[in-house]
Design a protein around this motif. Structure first.
Motif, PDB file in Angstrom:
ATOM      1  N   ASP A  32     -13.708   8.734   6.277  1.00 38.91           N
ATOM      2  CA  ASP A  32     -14.277   7.794   4.879  1.00 38.91           C
ATOM      3  C   ASP A  32     -15.559   7.460   4.834  1.00 38.91           C
ATOM      4  O   ASP A  32     -16.532   7.506   5.191  1.00 38.91           O
ATOM      5  CB  ASP A  32     -13.939   6.133   6.011  1.00 38.91           C
ATOM      6  CG  ASP A  32     -14.832   4.532   5.335  1.00 38.91           C
ATOM      7  OD1 ASP A  32     -14.293   4.452   4.435  1.00 38.91           O
ATOM      8  OD2 ASP A  32     -15.332   4.538   6.134  1.00 38.91           O
ATOM      9  N   ASP A  46      -9.425  -2.497   5.092  1.00 39.21           N
ATOM     10  CA  ASP A  46      -8.251  -1.516   3.844  1.00 39.21           C
ATOM     11  C   ASP A  46      -8.853  -0.234   5.012  1.00 39.21           C
ATOM     12  O   ASP A  46      -7.973   0.971   5.118  1.00 39.21           O
ATOM     13  CB  ASP A  46      -8.756  -1.937   2.517  1.00 39.21           C
ATOM     14  CG  ASP A  46      -8.509  -3.028   2.363  1.00 39.21           C
ATOM     15  OD1 ASP A  46      -6.867  -3.828   2.810  1.00 39.21           O
ATOM     16  OD2 ASP A  46      -8.764  -4.025   1.374  1.00 39.21           O
ATOM     17  N   ARG A  47     -10.455   0.053   4.760  1.00 40.40           N
ATOM     18  CA  ARG A  47      -9.796   1.044   5.311  1.00 40.40           C
ATOM     19  C   ARG A  47      -9.767   1.955   6.311  1.00 40.40           C
ATOM     20  O   ARG A  47      -9.476   2.865   6.828  1.00 40.40           O
ATOM     21  CB  ARG A  47     -11.821   1.581   6.252  1.00 40.40           C
ATOM     22  CG  ARG A  47     -13.045   1.260   4.370  1.00 40.40           C
ATOM     23  CD  ARG A  47     -14.188   1.243   4.419  1.00 40.40           C
ATOM     24  NE  ARG A  47     -15.533   0.852   3.159  1.00 40.40           N
ATOM     25  CZ  ARG A  47     -15.602   1.612   2.488  1.00 40.40           C
ATOM     26  NH1 ARG A  47     -15.940   2.920   3.599  1.00 40.40           N
ATOM     27  NH2 ARG A  47     -16.786   1.358   1.824  1.00 40.40           N
ATOM     28  N   LYS A 103       0.701  -1.182   0.009  1.00 40.89           N
ATOM     29  CA  LYS A 103       0.226  -0.052  -0.254  1.00 40.89           C
ATOM     30  C   LYS A 103       1.056   0.910  -0.112  1.00 40.89           C
ATOM     31  O   LYS A 103       1.821   1.456   0.530  1.00 40.89           O
ATOM     32  CB  LYS A 103      -1.110  -0.208   0.925  1.00 40.89           C
ATOM     33  CG  LYS A 103      -1.506  -0.997   1.537  1.00 40.89           C
ATOM     34  CD  LYS A 103      -2.398  -0.743   2.710  1.00 40.89           C
ATOM     35  CE  LYS A 103      -3.468  -2.257   2.475  1.00 40.89           C
ATOM     36  NZ  LYS A 103      -4.579  -1.783   2.181  1.00 40.89           N
ATOM     37  N   THR A 116     -10.112   7.821   2.281  1.00 38.95           N
ATOM     38  CA  THR A 116     -10.562   6.049   1.582  1.00 38.95           C
ATOM     39  C   THR A 116     -10.802   5.934  -0.043  1.00 38.95           C
ATOM     40  O   THR A 116     -10.433   4.415  -0.035  1.00 38.95           O
ATOM     41  CB  THR A 116     -10.867   4.961   2.672  1.00 38.95           C
ATOM     42  OG1 THR A 116     -12.584   5.817   2.714  1.00 38.95           O
ATOM     43  CG2 THR A 116     -10.745   5.125   3.703  1.00 38.95           C
ATOM     44  N   ARG A 117     -11.424   6.488  -0.175  1.00 38.57           N
ATOM     45  CA  ARG A 117     -11.931   6.227  -1.004  1.00 38.57           C
ATOM     46  C   ARG A 117     -12.727   7.618  -2.221  1.00 38.57           C
ATOM     47  O   ARG A 117     -13.210   8.762  -0.925  1.00 38.57           O
ATOM     48  CB  ARG A 117     -13.547   5.175  -1.996  1.00 38.57           C
ATOM     49  CG  ARG A 117     -15.031   6.422  -1.136  1.00 38.57           C
ATOM     50  CD  ARG A 117     -15.346   4.751  -1.686  1.00 38.57           C
ATOM     51  NE  ARG A 117     -17.269   4.881  -0.578  1.00 38.57           N
ATOM     52  CZ  ARG A 117     -18.117   5.542  -2.042  1.00 38.57           C
ATOM     53  NH1 ARG A 117     -17.287   5.703  -2.742  1.00 38.57           N
ATOM     54  NH2 ARG A 117     -19.343   5.781  -0.766  1.00 38.57           N
ATOM     55  N   ILE A 135     -14.187  -0.678  -1.251  1.00 36.25           N
ATOM     56  CA  ILE A 135     -12.817  -1.017  -0.422  1.00 36.25           C
ATOM     57  C   ILE A 135     -13.647  -2.045   0.773  1.00 36.25           C
ATOM     58  O   ILE A 135     -14.858  -1.626   1.269  1.00 36.25           O
ATOM     59  CB  ILE A 135     -13.188   0.608   0.018  1.00 36.25           C
ATOM     60  CG1 ILE A 135     -12.718   1.643  -0.859  1.00 36.25           C
ATOM     61  CG2 ILE A 135     -11.160   0.238   0.629  1.00 36.25           C
ATOM     62  CD1 ILE A 135     -11.507   1.685  -2.580  1.00 36.25           C
TER      63      ILE A 135
END
Length: 369
Positions: free
Chosen positions: A186, A239-240, A45, A228-229, A235
């Motif tokens: 998020d 991962d968040r 990442k 986060t996006r 997602i």
């Protein structure tokens, strides 16, 4: 509206290693469980923020569920050597096999150029059997740090448990000035996960718009913000949480709009409307104060009905983040009046302003303690 995933709780561990010597060696810790002979590297990442650039290498092992006597305390420690040179950091990660992405292919190599202030370029390649060589070039103005960050362990249906630790390379300003706080926003749901769909609205779209508006306000006030996006994509929940943990964020704020059970009678649906904020009382940093401030601010700004706070330790983004984390449920989409209100961008702007103001108030409260 939130998705529930059953995973096993884990106490966070963040180990900071300042690179003050030409070479640093970390050894695997075996005192609380078995040590795999070879770990896997399933993904890498990268994060580029206003005041830091970060590379996180996932190191993972899968063990039988009963192989670890005390899973809560067990830690996977990557084994690595780190050598510091002028404007270059070289790390050799040992006892690993790359299984994901470009590195997982024959002769595979990971290369990323950063158009940023603190990291110019990073490359990762297979150096020898079960070894990866990580080379990071950075300007003289940057200070490199190596961090290990644990992810919450995950139980699988085949009676195995996955343990993951990120080897994190962090590049930030070399000056002693106090860095800006990092905030992770998020936008709930996204992509195939639409969230609530009521009154001709898609929750995922509303969440994203409010999050983007909140980001712009916080950036203008000098904070470092990671989303986060930033578009309509799916997602994974872990991962968040990873983003907040890897970046060592000051807070993690997940933005949602609420829904109701499908089997709720229409007569009852008409009674449910308004704003609430969720937190996890069992978290390392429960963030109930942040939840209280944010709920008050959102309901007061939007003029919505204010629900009591909800303690929800079973939600993944609340039980997998080691930093203060909350979920803001801005409005109740099945309720016609709430839906009409949040469908108008002027009110989404007000919601974003309320979230930003609540976050700053929380920081002031923490500073005064």
């Amino acid at each position: 509206m939130l998705s529930l995933v059953k995973i096993v709780p884990l106490v966070s561990l963040i180990l900071m290693i300042l690179i003050v010597m030409p070479s640093v060696v970390r050894a695997a810790a075996a005192e609380s469980g078995p040590v795999a002979s070879t770990y896997t590297v399933p993904e890498i990442k990268t994060f580029s923020l206003k005041q830091k650039d970060v590379v996180a290498i996932a190191v993972e092992e899968c063990l039988p569920a009963d192989a670890v006597a005390n899973p809560l305390e067990y830690k996977l420690e990557p084994v690595f050597n780190a050598d510091m040179m002028k404007n270059r950091l070289e790390v050799t990660l040992m006892n690993v096999t790359a299984t994901g992405g470009e590195l997982g292919t024959a002769g595979g190599k990971f290369i990323e150029a950063f158009n940023a202030n603190y990291l110019k370029r990073v490359s990762i390649e297979k150096a020898a059997e079960n070894r990866l060589k990580i080379t990071a070039d950075f300007p003289a103005t940057a200070k490199p740090q190596i961090t290990t960050v644990k992810r919450k362990r995950v139980s699988r249906p085949d009676n195995t448990t996955v343990y993951r630790t990120y080897l994190v390379l962090n590049f930030s300003p070399g000056s002693p000035a106090e860095p800006a706080k990092t905030i992770v926003l998020d936008a709930g749901h996204g992509g195939k996960d639409t969230g609530a769909t009521n009154n001709y609205l898609y929750e995922k779209n509303l969440n994203l718009d409010i999050a983007l508006l909140t980001r712009d306000i916080l950036l203008a006030r000098g904070y470092d913000v990671y989303m986060t996006r930033t578009d309509d994509r799916f997602i994974n929940l872990l991962d968040r949480a990873d983003a907040a943990n890897i970046l060592n964020a000051a807070v993690f704020i997940s933005i949602h709009n609420n829904s109701m059970p499908e089997d709720m009678p229409d007569s009852a649906r008409k009674l449910y409307r308004g704003t609430t904020v969720l937190y996890n009382s069992a978290a390392p940093q429960p963030a109930k104060d942040l939840a209280t401030i944010m709920c008050d601010k959102l309901a007061g700004t939007l003029g919505t009905h204010q629900y009591p706070l909800q303690n929800r330790p079973g939600l993944v983004v609340l039980n997998s983040t080691w930093v203060p984390a909350v979920i803001a449920e801005v409005a109740m989409l099945p309720h016609a009046q709430d839906a009409k209100m949040i469908s108008q961008r002027i009110y989404r702007r007000e919601a974003a302003a309320a979230i930003a103001a609540a976050t700053e108030t929380y920081f002031r409260v923490c500073a005064a303690l």
